[in-house]
Design an enzyme around this catalytic site. Structure first.
Site, PDB file in Angstrom:
ATOM      1  N   TYR A 139       0.809  -1.216   0.000  1.00 23.48           N
ATOM      2  CA  TYR A 139       0.000   0.000   0.000  1.00 23.48           C
ATOM      3  C   TYR A 139       0.847   1.273   0.000  1.00 23.48           C
ATOM      4  CZ  TYR A 139      -4.176  -2.780   1.108  1.00 23.48           C
ATOM      5  OH  TYR A 139      -5.211  -3.668   1.090  1.00 23.48           O
ATOM      6  N   LYS A 185       3.057 -15.695   3.615  1.00 25.07           N
ATOM      7  CA  LYS A 185       3.013 -16.592   2.458  1.00 25.07           C
ATOM      8  C   LYS A 185       4.447 -16.952   2.097  1.00 25.07           C
ATOM      9  CE  LYS A 185       0.555 -18.797  -0.660  1.00 25.07           C
ATOM     10  NZ  LYS A 185      -0.175 -20.030  -0.255  1.00 25.07           N
ATOM     11  N   ASP A 218      -3.646 -18.157   3.172  1.00 27.30           N
ATOM     12  CA  ASP A 218      -4.793 -18.850   2.595  1.00 27.30           C
ATOM     13  C   ASP A 218      -5.386 -19.852   3.574  1.00 27.30           C
ATOM     14  OD1 ASP A 218      -2.336 -20.071   2.267  1.00 27.30           O
ATOM     15  OD2 ASP A 218      -2.793 -20.954   0.321  1.00 27.30           O
ATOM     16  N   ASP A 242      -5.455  -6.447   6.017  1.00 27.54           N
ATOM     17  CA  ASP A 242      -6.645  -5.766   5.527  1.00 27.54           C
ATOM     18  C   ASP A 242      -7.728  -6.789   5.171  1.00 27.54           C
ATOM     19  OD1 ASP A 242      -8.430  -3.915   4.564  1.00 27.54           O
ATOM     20  OD2 ASP A 242      -7.201  -3.275   2.871  1.00 27.54           O
ATOM     21  N   ASP A 246     -11.186  -7.861   7.579  1.00 24.05           N
ATOM     22  CA  ASP A 246     -12.525  -7.679   7.027  1.00 24.05           C
ATOM     23  C   ASP A 246     -13.287  -8.996   6.981  1.00 24.05           C
ATOM     24  OD1 ASP A 246     -12.208  -4.996   6.772  1.00 24.05           O
ATOM     25  OD2 ASP A 246     -11.970  -4.974   4.601  1.00 24.05           O
TER      26      ASP A 246
END
Length: 350
Positions: A139, A185, A218, A242, A246
Site C-alpha cells: 500500500y 506466504k 490462505d 486488511d 474484514d
C-alpha cells in the site's frame, strides 16, 4: 486536560462520532475536543482530503477519534486523481501520526451468538485480536506504476518494520492468552520469508513465554471462519491484514460491532471499521456501537484509562442486549442506542 481531535468524516461518520463523544464526555468529563475535516467532506470544503489545518491540529493532541471516510461506489470523489480521493486522506493521516500497528478485536458478545453467520457453537466465545502492520508493504511502497496494459505494485518490508509490529502483537498476547499466530506466504514470497524469520527471531530473543506459530494466509482465511477459537492474537502485514480483518469482521454478525485502534510512537487513531454507509447517512439509524467501543479503546490505549474503558464496554454489552439496533434485528436508532449506553454506564455492577 487531554485533547482529543475528532474527524467525523463522511456518510454516517458525523452521527456515530457524535454518539462516541457523548459517551466519552460522560465517563471522562475532563477531556477537551476539537473537530476537523477529513476525507470527502474535507475535499468538498478545502479541496484536499487531508487539509493542512487538519495536519496542524495533530501536532499537539493526545488521541484522534475518526468517523468514516469515503462515499458510494458511484461517488464523484472516485473520479478524482488518486491523491485527492477520500481514502488517500486516510492513508496520509495514518502516516502523519506514525500509526504502524492496527489493532482490531473480533469478539462475539455473550448472548449474541445468534447474530453470527457461523453456527452458535463456532461463534460462542470467539475473542481474536488482529494486529495488522499499517504503514508498509504494497500500500505504501513508492515503486508502483500503471502504464497502458501493464501495471505493478511492490511489496517491501524491512526488519525494523517487522519487529515493531511484532512487538505490539507479543505485548498484547502477554495480556491475553499468550498465543500469537504470525501470518505470511513464506512458501512463495521472499518478503514473507523475511517476515517469518524476523518474527521468530524476536520471539526467541525477547518473548520466550509466548507460544508462536506460523500459518499461511490462505489457510488462515479458511480456518478463521471454520475454527475461529483456535486464534488469540494474529499478526500480519498490511495487505493480508486488511483482507483477514474484514473477513473476520463478519463473525460477530455486524460491522457495526467492530472498533479499532491504530497505534505507533505518538497519538493513536481510533475508528470503527465500517464504511460510510451513504445509503443511510442522515437518517439517524446507524449503529454507533463500533464508534463507542473505539472510544473505549481510545481511553485504554490512548490515555491509559482502562477502568473507564471497561465501563463503556460493559455498558455497550448491556445496551446490545436491551436495545439492539436495526442491523442486529432490533428497532433502536442511533439516538436510542446511545441513550441506552448512557443509562447502562450508571447501572451498578452485579
Amino acid at each position: 486536560m487531554p485533547k482529543i481531535v475528532t474527524l467525523p468524516g463522511d456518510g454516517i461518520g458525523p452521527e456515530v462520532t457524535a454518539a462516541a463523544v457523548q459517551v466519552l464526555r460522560e465517563v471522562a468529563p475532563d477531556l477537551t475536543f476539537e473537530e476537523h475535516a477529513i476525507g470527502g467532506a474535507a475535499y468538498d470544503a478545502h479541496g484536499d482530503p487531508f487539509p493542512q489545518r487538519t495536519r496542524d491540529a495533530l501536532r499537539d493532541v493526545d488521541a484522534v477519534l475518526l468517523g468514516t471516510v469515503g462515499g458510494a461506489q458511484n461517488s464523484p470523489w472516485n473520479s478524482l486523481a488518486r491523491p485527492m480521493r477520500p481514502e488517500s486522506g486516510l492513508l496520509a493521516l495514518r502516516k502523519a501520526l506514525g500509526c504502524y500497528a492496527n489493532l482490531r478485536p473480533v469478539r462475539v458478545q455473550p448472548g449474541l451468538e445468534h447474530l453470527s453467520p457461523l453456527k452458535p457453537e463456532l461463534a460462542r466465545g470467539v475473542d481474536i485480536l488482529i494486529v495488522r502492520e499499517l504503514l508498509g508493504g504494497v500500500y505504501f511502497d513508492g515503486d508502483r506504476k500503471l502504464d497502458g496494459d501493464t501495471a505493478y505494485n511492490t511489496m517491501r518490508y524491512t526488519t525494523p518494520e517487522v519487529e515493531r509490529v511484532a512487538k505490539m502483537a507479543f505485548w498484547a498476547a502477554e495480556q491475553r492468552k499468550g498465543r500469537v499466530t504470525s501470518v505470511d506466504k513464506a512458501n512463495v514470497l521472499e518478503v514473507s520469508e523475511l517476515w517469518r524469520r524476523d518474527v521468530q527471531a524476536l520471539r526467541d530473543r525477547e518473548y520466550r513465554s509466548i507460544h508462536l506459530n506460523h500459518e499461511y494466509v490462505d489457510s488462515v482465511a479458511m480456518l478463521i471462519v471454520s475454527d475461529p477459537s483456535r486464534y488469540d492474537v494474529i499478526v500480519t502485514e498490511n495487505l493480508f491484514g486488511d483482507i483477514l480483518s474484514d473477513l473476520a469482521a463478519v463473525i460477530p454478525g455486524s460491522l457495526g460491532l467492530m472498533p479499532s485502534a491504530s497505534l505507533g510512537d505518538g497519538a493513536g487513531l481510533f475508528e470503527p471499521i465500517h464504511g460510510s454507509a451513504p445509503d443511510i447517512a442522515g437518517k439517524g439509524v446507524a449503529n454507533p456501537a463500533a464508534a463507542i467501543m473505539s472510544a473505549a479503546m481510545l481511553l485504554r490505549h490512548g490515555l491509559g484509562r482502562s477502568d473507564a474503558a471497561n465501563q463503556i464496554e460493559r455498558a455497550v454489552a448491556l445496551a446490545l442486549r436491551e436495545e439492539p439496533t436495526r442491523d442486529l434485528g432490533g428497532k433502536a436508532d442511533t439516538k436510542t442506542f446511545t441513550h441506552a449506553v448512557m443509562e447502562a454506564i450508571g447501572t451498578p455492577v452485579g
